[in-house]
Write a protein that holds these residues in place. Sequence first.
Motif, PDB file in Angstrom:
ATOM      1  N   ASP A 181       0.849  -1.128   0.038  1.00  0.00           N
ATOM      2  CA  ASP A 181      -0.173   0.223   0.159  1.00  0.00           C
ATOM      3  C   ASP A 181       0.738   1.171  -0.047  1.00  0.00           C
ATOM      4  O   ASP A 181       0.505   2.220  -0.603  1.00  0.00           O
ATOM      5  CB  ASP A 181      -0.982  -0.078   1.152  1.00  0.00           C
ATOM      6  N   LEU A 182       1.817   1.304   0.857  1.00  0.00           N
ATOM      7  CA  LEU A 182       2.847   2.332   0.918  1.00  0.00           C
ATOM      8  C   LEU A 182       3.607   2.579  -0.420  1.00  0.00           C
ATOM      9  O   LEU A 182       3.543   3.782  -0.801  1.00  0.00           O
ATOM     10  CB  LEU A 182       3.838   2.045   1.977  1.00  0.00           C
ATOM     11  N   LYS A 189       1.283   4.418  -2.643  1.00  0.00           N
ATOM     12  CA  LYS A 189       1.098   5.525  -2.345  1.00  0.00           C
ATOM     13  C   LYS A 189       2.488   6.368  -3.233  1.00  0.00           C
ATOM     14  O   LYS A 189       2.247   7.542  -3.544  1.00  0.00           O
ATOM     15  CB  LYS A 189       0.958   5.902  -1.073  1.00  0.00           C
ATOM     16  N   ASP A 222       2.261   6.610  -6.863  1.00  0.00           N
ATOM     17  CA  ASP A 222       1.377   7.708  -7.279  1.00  0.00           C
ATOM     18  C   ASP A 222       1.917   9.180  -6.999  1.00  0.00           C
ATOM     19  O   ASP A 222       1.546  10.081  -7.723  1.00  0.00           O
ATOM     20  CB  ASP A 222       0.106   7.204  -6.671  1.00  0.00           C
ATOM     21  N   ALA A 223       2.739   9.482  -5.858  1.00  0.00           N
ATOM     22  CA  ALA A 223       3.184  10.608  -5.358  1.00  0.00           C
ATOM     23  C   ALA A 223       3.833  11.523  -6.743  1.00  0.00           C
ATOM     24  O   ALA A 223       3.425  12.648  -7.008  1.00  0.00           O
ATOM     25  CB  ALA A 223       3.837  10.632  -4.397  1.00  0.00           C
TER      26      ALA A 223
END
Lengths: 334, 153
Positions: free
Chosen positions: B134-135, B138, B141-142
Motif C-alpha cells: 500500500d505504501l 502511494k 502515485d506521488a
Amino acid sequence: MLQRAENYSRFLVSDPVAKAKIGQSPNRIIHHDRKAVVRLFAPAEVKHQPVFVSMPLINTWTIFDLLPGRSVVESLNKAGVPVYLLDWGRPGPEDSQINLELLIDGTLRRSMDRTRRDAKTRYGADQVDAIGYCVGGTYLTILLARYPDLARRLALLATPIDFHASGRLSLWANPETFPLDEVIDGHGNFPAEMMKQSFAWLRPMGQLAKWKSLWDKSENADFRTLWAAMEAWNNDNTDFAGAAYREYVRRCYFDNALMAGGWKLGGETVDLSKGKAPALVLAAADDHIVPPVAAFALKDRWGAPVVARTLRGGHVGVCVGKELPAALLEWIRA
Amino acid sequence: MAESQENFPDFTKMSNDFYKQWEQSMTQWWDQVIDSPAFLDAMGKNAAGYAKARGSWQKSMDDMAEKMHVPGKGDLVRLARICTMLEERLLRQEDHILLLQDRLETLEKEALQGRIEAAEARLELRDRLQKMEDLLVKLADAPADARRRKSAE
C-alpha cells in the motif's frame, strides 16, 4: 432360652454362610492383568475425584463391599466418588514364581496407570487419590515411593510399615522358628488354608467368642446376616504367590526392611522418604494383626506430611463400621 | 413374692460372669502356650514336615503320571506358567504401546502448536507485506501527481 436355642439351630441348619451374598455392588472391569482385575464402581452422579483402592492379597476384595449398608464402596459411590478397586485374583500353582517386583512394579503400577487413563477419559480427572488396605497398602506405599507421580494423595488403612511392631505375628514370623523356605518349596504358593489357620491361631479364644456372639444375638436378624457374611468372607482366603510371599516375609517380617532400609526391588532401593503424596494413616484401635504403632511408623519414614488417626474396631471389623467411610469421605473432600 | 424374686439368684448374669472369668483364664493360658518358644519351634517343624510331605507326594504323583505316559500336574503347571509369562509379555507390550501413544500425543500437540505458530507468523508477514505494498503504491502515485500539478501551472 429354648426359643433362642431353636433360633440358633434353625439359623445354622439353614447353611447361612454358603448362602451369604457378599460383594454385590454393580461394577465393571476396566483392566485385566493376568488374574488381577481393576473394578470400577461408578456413582450415579460424580461429585469428587476418583479413588484407586489396593486391596490385600490374602482374602478377597469383598470386605470393602460386604453387604448393602455395610460397604465402603457403596458409601463412597453414594457421596459421588468413582471407585477403582484392584482385585488381585486367586493365584494358582502356575503363579508360584510371581515375585514382588512383578506384583508391585507390574500389576499394581499398571493397574494405577490404567485407572489414571480411564479416569481421565471417563471423568476428565488428571490424577487419582490412592487408598491401600493392609498388605495392599504396604505395596501401594512402596510403589508410590518409586513412582511418586502416580497418585495425588495416599490413604492407608491398617497398613503395616514397622513389621517388628506387629505383635504376635512378628513373634511368629521370625527366621528361627518359621520354616519359610521349606513351606514354599513344598507347597509352591503359601496355602490359603494355612493362612486362615494362622490368623485364627492369633487369637484362639476368638473362635469361641465368635460363636458366643452369635448365641447372644441370634434373635437379631441383621446381626445374623452380618455374621454369615463375615464368615463367608473369612472362609474365602486365597493362596499367596510363593516367590512374592518368600520375599515379603523375608524383607518385611524377618528384616523389617521398610524401617531398616536396604531393600532392593527391581535393582532399585526401596526408600520411603522419596514419597511425595501427603498421606492419611488410619489404624484400628483393637487391631491385633496391625496394631496402630505398626501403621503409624510411616510418619518417621515417609517423604511427605502424614496425618495419623485411630478408628474404632479390629483389623477386619473396621471395614464394616460407619467410621471408615466417614473418615475417607472427610479426606476426599478436604 | 417380690421379695423372694429379689433374693432369687440371676442365673443369666451368673453364667455370663462365669463365662467371662473362664474366657479370661483360658486366654491367659493360650497366650502362654502359643508365645512359648517350644510351641513355636514345634509348630515350625510341623509346618516344614507337612510341606515336605506334600512336596514329596506331588512329586510321586508326577512320576507316576510320567510312567503312565499321561500329563501330570507338573506338566500342566509348566504349560500354564508359559501362558502366564506370555500374558506378562503382552502386558509389557501394551505398556510400550501406551507410552508410545502418550509420546505421539505430545509430539502431535507440539507439532500442532508449531503449525499454529507458523500460520500466525505467515499471517503477520502477509499483513506487513500488504502494508508495504500500500505504501509503495502511494509512493508511486506521488511523483505523477506532482507532474500533473506542474503541467497545470
